[in-house]
Enzyme design. Structure first.
Site: not given
Ligand code: ADP
Length: 403
Positions: A10, A94, A183, A244, A387
């Site tokens: 990643n 990823r 996601h 955010r 993940e």
């Protein structure tokens, strides 16, 4: 025996996270990260899980991604798990943005690299870093299959009615403006794991997945396929997150430009980095916010209430989108650990068949588990996400098929 290990990478702009997994028996062999790449104080942290050894850490400049992957390779080699091992079957990457085109994991070649590059305008922060990681890994092991697993892929099944914004179609198409969602790897993994927890096939169940980490998103999954998700063109849309804002009247942006005198870049930073929980109360860690609430801090309490209000609206919206809901699954750092968030998010929703059992909700840790009362109409569950395992499985399945 054919090779059965997968390295998952990643790659961010200044960090690389990695895990080495053994697919026979789904075991994690090693995990680690290189942080602050390019700075003098870069950190390399490696945990040799297979041998049960201690985590090793060292600091000192790691100049670029090439040096970062070499540092990772050295750490792995020190455990006898070097990248030159014949047991390594593939590297799974990823990749944040796969646009409309990448609906499945894809073996990377020059054409795929060019397409990921073409998507940079819609993912300026993420895709360049992902590409650097891929190119560096390809140079290290050019003979090995490298697979891209896209964060957007699971959401490509969304119908046009959910994926399109109600703006001029030609303008939208010219700039590839639509709702992509992110996601996806987590939503795919958790929706399937939730079906397994219910003892049913994914095709039979409708699930609302709430991925609540520092970034947060919700998705509506009907029979294993995503039909709506809360993030959009970028990860900014939807839920209130750590830093955010999530949903907001777009006119706030023109207002900040015209009246507040702010530039597009300043507003971008405001909404992505200085908003959400951190903007509302100065903290983005849910543990700290709960601690402040316990001490009577009103600012932290209001931030929590705004976070929960938005979450509840999405549960209601996706209930309506799905029509029938079998389960609501909480996952990621906040979803897996913060019992007060789970309790508050479904409080008052008994009319929809949703409730949390206080005792079950208070249990910490462990694997997938139900937190709704016995015999509840809709299951409420905590389902830890994984993940890296999902990326490794998708990578291995694809490489196995091609062999
Ligand atoms: P990321 O989006 O960075 O992958 P994670 O899924 O790891 O995030 O979630 C990180 C967040 O999880 C932290 O910012 C914190 O708010 C929350 N968190 C982690 N542990 C706990 C805990 N024990 N209780 C409450 N919140 C937690």
């Amino acid at each position: 025996m054919s090779p059965s290990r997968v390295l998952v990478l990643n790659s961010g702009s200044s960090s690389v996270k990695y895990q080495l997994l053994e697919m026979n028996g789904s075991k994690r062999l090693a995990t680690g990260l290189v942080e602050r790449i390019g700075e003098r104080t870069s950190l390399v942290r490696h945990t040799p899980l297979a041998s049960g050894g201690e985590t090793r850490e060292r600091t000192g400049q790691v100049a670029d991604h090439d040096a970062a992957l070499k540092a990772m390779a050295e750490e792995l080699a020190a455990d006898g798990l070097g990248l030159d091992s014949p047991e390594l079957a593939a590297i799974g990457h990823r990749v944040v943005h796969g646009g409309k085109r990448f609906t499945d994991p894809t073996v990377i070649d020059e054409q795929v690299l060019a397409e990921i590059e073409r998507l940079i305008p819609v993912a300026p922060l993420h895709n360049p870093a992902n590409l650097t990681g891929i190119r560096t890994a390809m140079a290290l092991r050019p003979d090995l299959p490298q697979v891209a697993v896209f964060d957007t892929a699971f959401h490509t099944t969304m119908p046009e009615s959910a994926a399109r914004y109600a703006i001029d179609v030609r303008t939208a198409d010219a700039h590839r403006i639509r709702r992509y969602g992110f996601h996806g790897t987590s939503h795919a993994y958790v929706s399937r794991a939730t079906a397994r927890l219910l003892g049913r096939a994914p095709e039979e169940v409708n699930v609302i997945v709430l991925h609540l980490g520092n970034g947060a998103s919700a998705s509506a999954v009907r029979g294993g396929r995503c039909v709506d998700t809360s993030m959009g063109l970028t990860p900014l849309e939807g839920l209130v997150m750590g830093t955010r804002s999530g949903d907001l009247d777009p006119a706030v942006i023109f207002h900040l430009m015209r009246v507040g005198g702010m530039s597009a870049d300043e507003i971008d930073t405001l909404l992505n980095k200085k908003s959400g929980l951190v903007g509302l109360c100065g903290d983005n860690d849910m543990r700290e916010i709960r601690r402040r609430i316990d001490e009577g801090d009103r600012e932290a309490e209001l931030a929590f209430d705004i976070y929960i209000h938005r979450l509840k609206k999405y549960i209601g919206a996706y209930y309506a989108v799905l029509g029938r809901v079998d389960a609501v699954a909480f996952t990621a750092g906040v979803g897996e650990n913060a019992a007060p968030v789970r309790a508050a998010a479904v409080a008052g929703l008994e009319g929809l068949g949703l409730a949390v059992d206080e005792g079950r909700n208070a249990v910490r840790g462990g694997g997938p588990r139900l937190i709704s009362p016995e015999g509840a109409r809709v299951a409420v569950a905590v389902v830890p996400t994984d993940e890296e395992m999902e990326i490794a499985q998708q990578t291995y399945a694809l490489v196995g098929k091609n062999n």
